[in-house]
Motif scaffolding. Structure first.
Motif, PDB file in Angstrom:
ATOM      1  N   ASN A 188      56.664 -25.385 105.456  1.00  0.00           N
ATOM      2  CA  ASN A 188      57.339 -26.663 105.197  1.00  0.00           C
ATOM      3  C   ASN A 188      57.040 -27.738 106.233  1.00  0.00           C
ATOM      4  N   PHE A 189      55.791 -27.777 106.726  1.00  0.00           N
ATOM      5  CA  PHE A 189      55.423 -28.816 107.678  1.00  0.00           C
ATOM      6  C   PHE A 189      55.292 -30.159 106.964  1.00  0.00           C
ATOM      7  N   THR A 190      55.663 -31.237 107.672  1.00  0.00           N
ATOM      8  CA  THR A 190      55.566 -32.576 107.092  1.00  0.00           C
ATOM      9  C   THR A 190      54.611 -33.489 107.854  1.00  0.00           C
ATOM     10  N   SER A 191      54.473 -33.288 109.158  1.00  0.00           N
ATOM     11  CA  SER A 191      53.570 -34.112 109.967  1.00  0.00           C
ATOM     12  C   SER A 191      53.382 -33.425 111.313  1.00  0.00           C
ATOM     13  N   PHE A 192      52.493 -33.996 112.134  1.00  0.00           N
ATOM     14  CA  PHE A 192      52.271 -33.386 113.456  1.00  0.00           C
ATOM     15  C   PHE A 192      51.684 -34.405 114.410  1.00  0.00           C
ATOM     16  N   ALA A 193      51.802 -34.081 115.699  1.00  0.00           N
ATOM     17  CA  ALA A 193      51.199 -34.877 116.765  1.00  0.00           C
ATOM     18  C   ALA A 193      50.753 -33.926 117.860  1.00  0.00           C
ATOM     19  N   LEU A 194      49.782 -34.354 118.640  1.00  0.00           N
ATOM     20  CA  LEU A 194      49.290 -33.551 119.750  1.00  0.00           C
ATOM     21  C   LEU A 194      49.636 -34.252 121.051  1.00  0.00           C
ATOM     22  N   VAL A 195      50.429 -33.588 121.889  1.00  0.00           N
ATOM     23  CA  VAL A 195      50.838 -34.124 123.177  1.00  0.00           C
ATOM     24  C   VAL A 195      50.247 -33.231 124.252  1.00  0.00           C
ATOM     25  N   ASP A 196      49.234 -33.758 124.956  1.00  0.00           N
ATOM     26  CA  ASP A 196      48.480 -32.946 125.900  1.00  0.00           C
ATOM     27  C   ASP A 196      47.951 -31.719 125.149  1.00  0.00           C
ATOM     28  N   THR A 223      56.532 -31.126 112.705  1.00  0.00           N
ATOM     29  CA  THR A 223      57.811 -31.547 112.139  1.00  0.00           C
ATOM     30  C   THR A 223      58.016 -30.944 110.757  1.00  0.00           C
ATOM     31  N   THR A 224      59.299 -30.814 110.420  1.00  0.00           N
ATOM     32  CA  THR A 224      59.705 -30.319 109.107  1.00  0.00           C
ATOM     33  C   THR A 224      60.862 -31.197 108.633  1.00  0.00           C
ATOM     34  N   LEU A 225      61.450 -30.849 107.526  1.00  0.00           N
ATOM     35  CA  LEU A 225      62.653 -31.547 107.089  1.00  0.00           C
ATOM     36  C   LEU A 225      63.896 -30.981 107.750  1.00  0.00           C
ATOM     37  N   ASP A 226      63.674 -30.135 108.761  1.00  0.00           N
ATOM     38  CA  ASP A 226      64.770 -29.588 109.551  1.00  0.00           C
ATOM     39  C   ASP A 226      64.401 -29.598 111.025  1.00  0.00           C
ATOM     40  N   GLY A 227      63.925 -30.741 111.505  1.00  0.00           N
ATOM     41  CA  GLY A 227      63.590 -30.876 112.913  1.00  0.00           C
ATOM     42  C   GLY A 227      62.124 -30.640 113.198  1.00  0.00           C
ATOM     43  N   TYR A 228      61.851 -30.118 114.381  1.00  0.00           N
ATOM     44  CA  TYR A 228      60.460 -29.902 114.763  1.00  0.00           C
ATOM     45  C   TYR A 228      60.373 -28.695 115.692  1.00  0.00           C
ATOM     46  N   LEU A 229      59.139 -28.233 115.884  1.00  0.00           N
ATOM     47  CA  LEU A 229      58.899 -27.153 116.834  1.00  0.00           C
ATOM     48  C   LEU A 229      57.651 -27.465 117.630  1.00  0.00           C
ATOM     49  N   GLU A 230      57.521 -26.828 118.776  1.00  0.00           N
ATOM     50  CA  GLU A 230      56.381 -27.039 119.656  1.00  0.00           C
ATOM     51  C   GLU A 230      55.532 -25.778 119.707  1.00  0.00           C
ATOM     52  N   VAL A 231      54.217 -25.971 119.669  1.00  0.00           N
ATOM     53  CA  VAL A 231      53.280 -24.852 119.673  1.00  0.00           C
ATOM     54  C   VAL A 231      52.193 -25.123 120.701  1.00  0.00           C
ATOM     55  N   ASP A 232      51.877 -24.130 121.505  1.00  0.00           N
ATOM     56  CA  ASP A 232      50.770 -24.231 122.446  1.00  0.00           C
ATOM     57  C   ASP A 232      49.465 -24.277 121.657  1.00  0.00           C
ATOM     58  N   ILE A 256      64.944 -30.725 121.957  1.00  0.00           N
ATOM     59  CA  ILE A 256      65.677 -31.986 121.990  1.00  0.00           C
ATOM     60  C   ILE A 256      66.405 -32.191 120.674  1.00  0.00           C
ATOM     61  N   LYS A 257      67.645 -32.623 120.768  1.00  0.00           N
ATOM     62  CA  LYS A 257      68.405 -32.938 119.562  1.00  0.00           C
ATOM     63  C   LYS A 257      67.935 -34.272 119.001  1.00  0.00           C
ATOM     64  N   LEU A 258      67.404 -34.252 117.804  1.00  0.00           N
ATOM     65  CA  LEU A 258      66.953 -35.471 117.156  1.00  0.00           C
ATOM     66  C   LEU A 258      68.146 -36.205 116.540  1.00  0.00           C
ATOM     67  N   PRO A 259      68.060 -37.529 116.431  1.00  0.00           N
ATOM     68  CA  PRO A 259      69.128 -38.244 115.723  1.00  0.00           C
ATOM     69  C   PRO A 259      69.284 -37.766 114.285  1.00  0.00           C
ATOM     70  N   TRP A 260      68.159 -37.435 113.649  1.00  0.00           N
ATOM     71  CA  TRP A 260      68.180 -36.920 112.285  1.00  0.00           C
ATOM     72  C   TRP A 260      67.009 -35.963 112.135  1.00  0.00           C
ATOM     73  N   THR A 261      67.183 -34.896 111.360  1.00  0.00           N
ATOM     74  CA  THR A 261      66.194 -33.815 111.359  1.00  0.00           C
ATOM     75  C   THR A 261      65.233 -33.827 110.176  1.00  0.00           C
ATOM     76  N   GLU A 262      65.453 -34.661 109.174  1.00  0.00           N
ATOM     77  CA  GLU A 262      64.524 -34.741 108.043  1.00  0.00           C
ATOM     78  C   GLU A 262      63.372 -35.669 108.430  1.00  0.00           C
ATOM     79  N   ILE A 263      62.348 -35.082 109.039  1.00  0.00           N
ATOM     80  CA  ILE A 263      61.261 -35.864 109.617  1.00  0.00           C
ATOM     81  C   ILE A 263      60.093 -35.961 108.631  1.00  0.00           C
TER      82      ILE A 263
END
Length: 746
Positions: free
Chosen positions: A216-224, A230-239, A251-258
């Motif tokens: 259920n992934f919706t989008s992604f970004a690469l930080v370093d 992201t999902t419709l229920d927040g996000y997760l971090e992966v090495d 981090i608590k997001l203001p809203w989790t449907e990303i």
């Protein structure tokens, strides 16, 4: 071209700031801390609405020429005629006519130039139109640019890599559907997001490597070296190297449907089904919700413009968040023009109402029960502004408001009684509020009765400041009105008596009324505090002993000094055996009382009869300020500075002034759904969260509102005046010397 603050002022017909407005020095009460008014980044929004309801919007970008384009189900769109507070529209882009014949399905920017994807090729109009890389995916609608005119494209099922030196590699994800592609310049590789996987692609060896699998992934970004998924229920971090998840959601997001996430200038920007938000260095979020910022809250795409703005594309249009360097002084100049251009009604500081979706040209200036209060707060701000600038234009503003205030007294038949408001006669007055609107002796005019203590304290505050600061005829006019109003009150046994010979509901300072309230009921304290300050002001400027004698009678014989010194922490609900009126008055904390207290503190402290009382009054003011500190209320903090205390939360006051939105329209605002704020248990003060939200994330409100109210506003039906909300605390701060003149001026 780059949108500058001066261009913003031009758009709003506010060009022409007079050089006579240049600051000429401040008057500090003592050696107080000073906020240095250096430029900061002020954000505001320019909005563009789509024209067809069934049109789908995909991405929005800006090129090096600051042209904005949007890819849609109807091809490429461009922005038209948008300005701050005046929304534009998205139109079909016909600039390059041949493009209108192509089936363009997606776009991006490469080297700050627009690049398009259609059913045959990757192409662009920059580079003399030489970019044209054919592909074999006629349904392609996803792509990303590499570093050397190379692109990875997809139709969701297949992948193809094309470049000027490569005939085209083709492949596919293993058992997944591609939904997004991004390029990592550090590793010179593409990242492919599927609905349930993340895969890397290295153009050198054309190797596809699945790094992580989920769902259920919706989008992604690469930080370093970390993937933000992201999902419709927040996000997760992966090495990104090991493919292992890094703990839980940190981090608590203001809203989790990303719907979308991207890294812009080192900050993660999230687009959700309830607005957009930026993660700041302190771990908190800047939250952009509602039509103050964008056409709708369902965010589809976010990108950075070449002018530094942020483009937030929603399902109904585009919001361009512009960041401009300005000082508080420059912000004040914008607000001054806002007030004069749209908020002066017969000299009153008024609200524009009945607007259609934020359209000023559809609104009307409205009377208010509190015309006297809102106008005196604006007038006091202009008095402080005049003290700083000595501007003739400002002096004229004072004269016009003073004309309105004087007519409040003369338009009704009751000696010394200030009307709430006045307006030309007509059925509207009588139809909407027949109990308050009365006919004057002039058949062309009606006046509004039942004036309250809110108006009375506002009158005395503004006239006291005017009498102290002005060195012209306005000084004498102010003293006359002080004496006129206070003579009425003293003559009528500390009541304001209306046309019917009866005291108004709220104009009551008589001990019989005030001391009938239990000590913990706020009305007992506020009425005592206000009337002593009013009597002191009257004595200070008229020298009439009757005011001084009445004040000491109240303090010595009726406990008014004890009343006003009652600790704020002990203001509470009335006990069960109290009368019904006291219970009604103390159901919860009264924020209108806060406004009346602080407006009244000018006369209570400034014109104290003696130093002993002044010391006590300072104690009472600081005691009140201490309990108000969580609200970070700019006006209350700056007003507390008049006591000479070194601690009055100056930075929080400046924060209030900086963070206040430029857009004063009453857009609907929602925060109660947010998951990034800490809620606290229901309480007497009606404080809802552990920390107050910034003003630009709340509804637009006056100082008599609860700063912890999370939801409110309306669908662009009103625009508030900055006269009382912002200009009063700013110019008082300048007059008291706790806000400096602008440190840099363009």
């Amino acid at each position: 071209m780059r949108k500058s603050f001066r261009n913003l002022l031009f758009i709003l017909l506010v060009i022409g700031i007079s050089c006579s407005e240049a600051p000429k020095g401040e008057t500090a009460t003592t050696s107080l801390p000073v906020y240095k008014d250096v430029p900061y980044l002020q954000d505001y929004s320019i909005k563009y609405d789509k024209q067809e309801d069934d049109q789908l919007l995909f991405e929005a970008y800006m090129d090096r020429n600051e042209v904005i384009q949007v890819s849609s189900s109807d091809g490429i769109l461009r922005t038209h005629d948008g300005q701050f507070l005046y929304p534009g529209v998205l139109l079909q882009d016909k600039t390059y006519r041949p493009l209108t014949d192509k089936n363009i399905s997606a776009m991006t920017v490469y080297q700050d130039q627009f690049v398009y994807l259609d059913d045959e090729a990757v192409l662009g109009n920059a580079w003399a139109g030489s970019l044209y890389l054919k592909h074999n995916l006629p349904k392609a609608n996803i792509f990303a640019a590499g570093t050397d005119f190379d692109f990875l494209i997809s139709d969701g099922q297949s992948l193809q890599y094309v470049s000027k030196n490569n005939p085209g590699w083709q492949g596919a994800l293993s058992k997944d559907k591609t939904i997004s592609i991004k390029f990592d310049q550090k590793t010179n590789s593409f990242w492919i997001l599927g609905e349930k996987s993340v895969t890397s692609f290295n153009p050198k060896d054309t190797n596809l490597k699945t790094v992580y699998e989920g769902s259920n992934f919706t989008s992604f970004a690469l930080v370093d070296n970390t993937l933000i998924l992201t999902t419709l229920d927040g996000y997760l971090e992966v090495d990104a190297t090991s493919g292992k998840q890094i703990g839980d959601k940190k981090i608590k997001l203001p809203w989790t449907e990303i719907n979308y996430v991207d890294l812009i200038d080192g900050h993660l920007w999230f687009g959700s089904t309830k607005g957009a938000f930026k993660l700041k260095e302190d771990g908190k979020f800047s939250y952009y919700y509602g039509k103050r910022w964008m056409p709708s809250n369902n965010v589809k795409h976010i990108s950075k413009g070449t002018d530094g703005s942020i483009l937030i594309l929603t399902d109904t249009g585009l919001g361009q968040i512009v960041f401009e360097e300005m000082t508080l002084y420059e912000k004040a100049q914008y607000y001054e023009k806002q007030v004069r251009n749209r908020h002066i009604r017969l000299g009153f500081n008024a609200t524009l109402v009945d607007m259609d979706n934020g359209n000023f040209d559809t609104g009307r200036l409205s009377d208010s029960d509190n015309d006297g209060l809102w106008t005196t707060m604006y007038l006091a701000g202009q008095v402080f502004r005049y003290a700083v600038t000595k501007s003739e234009d400002v002096l004229q503003n004072c004269r016009e408001s003073m004309d309105a205030m004087e007519r409040l007294f003369s338009i009704n038949p009751v000696p010394g009684f200030p009307s709430r408001s006045f307006e030309r006669s007509g059925y509207i007055n009588q139809l909407h509020d027949p109990d308050r609107w009365q006919h004057s002796s002039d058949p062309e005019w009606d006046w509004k009765s039942t004036t309250s203590s809110d108006e009375a304290i506002g009158h005395i505050f503004a006239y006291g400041a005017m009498a102290e600061i002005m060195d012209n005829d306005l000084k004498d006019r102010a003293i006359v009105l002080i004496d006129t109003l206070m003579s009425h009150i003293v003559r009528n046994d500390l009541y304001m008596v209306d046309y019917d010979g009866k005291p108004t509901t709220w104009g009551r300072w008589n001990p019989e009324y005030v001391n009938a309230r239990p000590k913990m009921v706020g009305d007992r304290k506020i009425n005592a505090s206000n009337i002593i300050g009013m009597l002191q002001t009257a004595y200070h400027f008229t020298g009439k002993e009757k005011y001084k004698e009445k004040a000491f009678d109240l303090m010595d014989n009726h406990g008014y000094l004890d009343n006003l010194m009652w600790p704020m922490k002990d203001v509470a609900m009335a006990p069960d055996d109290a009368d019904d009126w006291s219970k009604m008055l103390s159901e919860s904390w009264n924020h209108s009382d806060d406004e009346m207290y602080f407006v009244g503190y000018w006369g209570l402290y400034r014109y104290a009869f003696n130093d002993t009382l002044k010391t006590k009054f300072k104690e009472a003011i600081i005691d009140h300020w201490e309990i108000e500190r969580p609200e970070k209320e700019g006006a209350w903090n700056i007003m507390t500075a008049l006591t000479g205390t070194q601690e009055f939360d100056l930075e929080e006051a400046a924060w209030y002034l900086r963070e206040h939105p430029m857009d004063m329209v009453a857009w609907e605002v929602m925060n109660s759904h947010r998951k990034d704020i800490t809620f606290i248990a229901p309480n007497f003060r009606e404080q809802t969260t552990a920390e107050v939200l910034p003003p630009d994330e709340r509804r637009v409100q006056r100082h008599n509102g609860n700063m912890f109210t999370l939801d409110g506003g309306s669908n662009g039906t009103q625009e508030y005046s900055a006269g009382d909300i912002w200009l009063l605390p700013y110019w008082m701060g300048r007059y008291l010397g706790v806000i400096s003149a602008p440190q840099t001026m363009d």
